[in-house]
Design a protein around this motif. Structure first.
Motif, PDB file in Angstrom:
ATOM      1  N   HIS A 126      48.715  37.027  44.810  1.00 18.42           N
ATOM      2  CA  HIS A 126      49.216  35.716  45.231  1.00 18.42           C
ATOM      3  C   HIS A 126      49.015  34.669  44.134  1.00 18.42           C
ATOM      4  O   HIS A 126      49.932  33.894  43.824  1.00 18.42           O
ATOM      5  CB  HIS A 126      48.494  35.287  46.510  1.00 18.42           C
ATOM      6  CG  HIS A 126      48.847  33.916  46.980  1.00 18.42           C
ATOM      7  ND1 HIS A 126      50.099  33.596  47.483  1.00 18.42           N
ATOM      8  CD2 HIS A 126      48.120  32.752  47.010  1.00 18.42           C
ATOM      9  CE1 HIS A 126      50.127  32.317  47.811  1.00 18.42           C
ATOM     10  NE2 HIS A 126      48.945  31.788  47.529  1.00 18.42           N
ATOM     11  N   ASP A 133      55.255  30.969  38.981  1.00 22.01           N
ATOM     12  CA  ASP A 133      56.098  29.909  39.528  1.00 22.01           C
ATOM     13  C   ASP A 133      55.867  28.578  38.814  1.00 22.01           C
ATOM     14  O   ASP A 133      56.783  27.762  38.682  1.00 22.01           O
ATOM     15  CB  ASP A 133      55.832  29.732  41.027  1.00 22.01           C
ATOM     16  CG  ASP A 133      56.334  30.901  41.862  1.00 22.01           C
ATOM     17  OD1 ASP A 133      57.161  31.676  41.347  1.00 22.01           O
ATOM     18  OD2 ASP A 133      55.884  31.042  43.015  1.00 22.01           O
ATOM     19  N   GLU A 134      54.641  28.358  38.339  1.00 18.48           N
ATOM     20  CA  GLU A 134      54.314  27.118  37.643  1.00 18.48           C
ATOM     21  C   GLU A 134      54.741  27.130  36.181  1.00 18.48           C
ATOM     22  O   GLU A 134      54.715  26.092  35.516  1.00 18.48           O
ATOM     23  CB  GLU A 134      52.810  26.843  37.720  1.00 18.48           C
ATOM     24  CG  GLU A 134      52.323  26.445  39.109  1.00 18.48           C
ATOM     25  CD  GLU A 134      50.856  26.055  39.111  1.00 18.48           C
ATOM     26  OE1 GLU A 134      50.319  25.723  38.030  1.00 18.48           O
ATOM     27  OE2 GLU A 134      50.248  26.071  40.183  1.00 18.48           O
ATOM     28  N   GLN A 159      51.400  35.183  41.195  1.00 15.08           N
ATOM     29  CA  GLN A 159      52.752  34.724  41.513  1.00 15.08           C
ATOM     30  C   GLN A 159      52.848  33.206  41.435  1.00 15.08           C
ATOM     31  O   GLN A 159      53.853  32.661  40.951  1.00 15.08           O
ATOM     32  CB  GLN A 159      53.146  35.223  42.901  1.00 15.08           C
ATOM     33  CG  GLN A 159      53.401  36.728  42.952  1.00 15.08           C
ATOM     34  CD  GLN A 159      53.671  37.244  44.354  1.00 15.08           C
ATOM     35  OE1 GLN A 159      53.117  36.751  45.340  1.00 15.08           O
ATOM     36  NE2 GLN A 159      54.528  38.249  44.450  1.00 15.08           N
ATOM     37  N   GLN A 160      51.811  32.507  41.883  1.00 12.94           N
ATOM     38  CA  GLN A 160      51.789  31.051  41.765  1.00 12.94           C
ATOM     39  C   GLN A 160      51.815  30.616  40.308  1.00 12.94           C
ATOM     40  O   GLN A 160      52.515  29.663  39.937  1.00 12.94           O
ATOM     41  CB  GLN A 160      50.544  30.484  42.454  1.00 12.94           C
ATOM     42  CG  GLN A 160      50.609  30.478  43.974  1.00 12.94           C
ATOM     43  CD  GLN A 160      49.413  29.763  44.574  1.00 12.94           C
ATOM     44  OE1 GLN A 160      48.278  29.914  44.110  1.00 12.94           O
ATOM     45  NE2 GLN A 160      49.652  28.974  45.618  1.00 12.94           N
ATOM     46  N   PRO A 208      44.706  25.481  40.699  1.00 14.02           N
ATOM     47  CA  PRO A 208      46.117  25.370  41.091  1.00 14.02           C
ATOM     48  C   PRO A 208      46.750  24.109  40.509  1.00 14.02           C
ATOM     49  O   PRO A 208      46.172  23.028  40.559  1.00 14.02           O
ATOM     50  CB  PRO A 208      46.040  25.290  42.630  1.00 14.02           C
ATOM     51  CG  PRO A 208      44.762  25.978  42.978  1.00 14.02           C
ATOM     52  CD  PRO A 208      43.809  25.636  41.864  1.00 14.02           C
TER      53      PRO A 208
END
Length: 225
Positions: A133, A140-141, A136-137, A72
């Motif tokens: 999930h 977004d990044e 999608q992260q 992440p």
């Protein structure tokens, strides 16, 4: 890798060069992360190295870099580093990876078998909602596209991702799939029928492009037909 990217670009300047951006093959432990002085996962240090690696790959001609550790924050850091280095047109295609035995041959040949026995952030095949999930992260990044692997293990996920995220989806048919879905013909070449059928399923499920070890062989067969 830098020499390979440069050679590829010199030989075929118009061909897009995609890379894998990871430390597993450069790490004595075979892990996709770097350890701190206590042997624990150093996420900040690993992300910094991944960003540096991505810029190096872009410097020598990479068109799309592929963060594969699934840490992440890595996509965001790579995007920022590329932009600062003047590579705002270089795309990012993070890998969305399910745990699988199909990687074993690749890991052995690359010396990238993780000492811990498992990749820290790879997704359990029984948890497809986690894959949605994570994807999608990544978007977004700053992800420009998403690579999914092993290709056939992600068919149902592709269908849902197609509905939920706005970027191209690119399943990667790993070496284990290539070997299991092709048979040797009498002339020594591999029969591509199984792969073509499998990739037709991937296209139906929403794949924009497909990455495969059989690309040249499939292209030759399609051209001949």
């Amino acid at each position: 890798m830098a020499r390979s990217i440069g050679a590829a670009k010199k030989a075929a300047p118009d061909v897009l060069v995609m890379t894998e951006t990871c430390v597993c093959s450069h790490n004595d432990s075979g892990e996709c992360w770097l350890a701190d002085e206590h042997g624990n996962m150093d996420m900040a240090g690993t992300i910094e190295v991944l960003a540096t690696q991505a810029v190096m790959q872009a410097d020598v001609g990479a068109d799309i870099v592929g963060p594969a550790a699934m840490i992440p924050g890595a996509v965001r850091a790579i995007r920022e580093a590329l932009d600062v280095a003047g590579h705002n047109r270089v795309g990012i295609m993070p890998h969305l990876i399910f745990e699988s035995s199909l990687y074993e041959g690749y890991r052995v040949s690359m010396g990238a078998t993780p000492r811990s026995g498992a990749r820290a952030f790879q997704i359990n095949p029984s948890r497809p909602e986690q894959a949605i999930h994570v994807a999608q992260q990544m978007v977004d990044e700053g992800a420009d596209m998403i690579l999914t692997e092993p290709a056939l293990h992600t068919v149902d996920t592709l269908v849902h991702l197609k509905e939920k995220i706005p970027v191209p989806l690119v399943p990667f048919s790993v070496s284990g799939e290539y070997l299991r879905l092709t048979d040797r013909r009498d002339d020594g070449e591999r029969d591509m029928k199984g792969l073509v059928e499998a990739y037709t399923v991937l296209k139906r499920a929403g794949a924009t492009r497909i990455i495969t070890y059989g690309a040249l062989e499939i292209a030759r067969e399609l051209k001949a037909s």
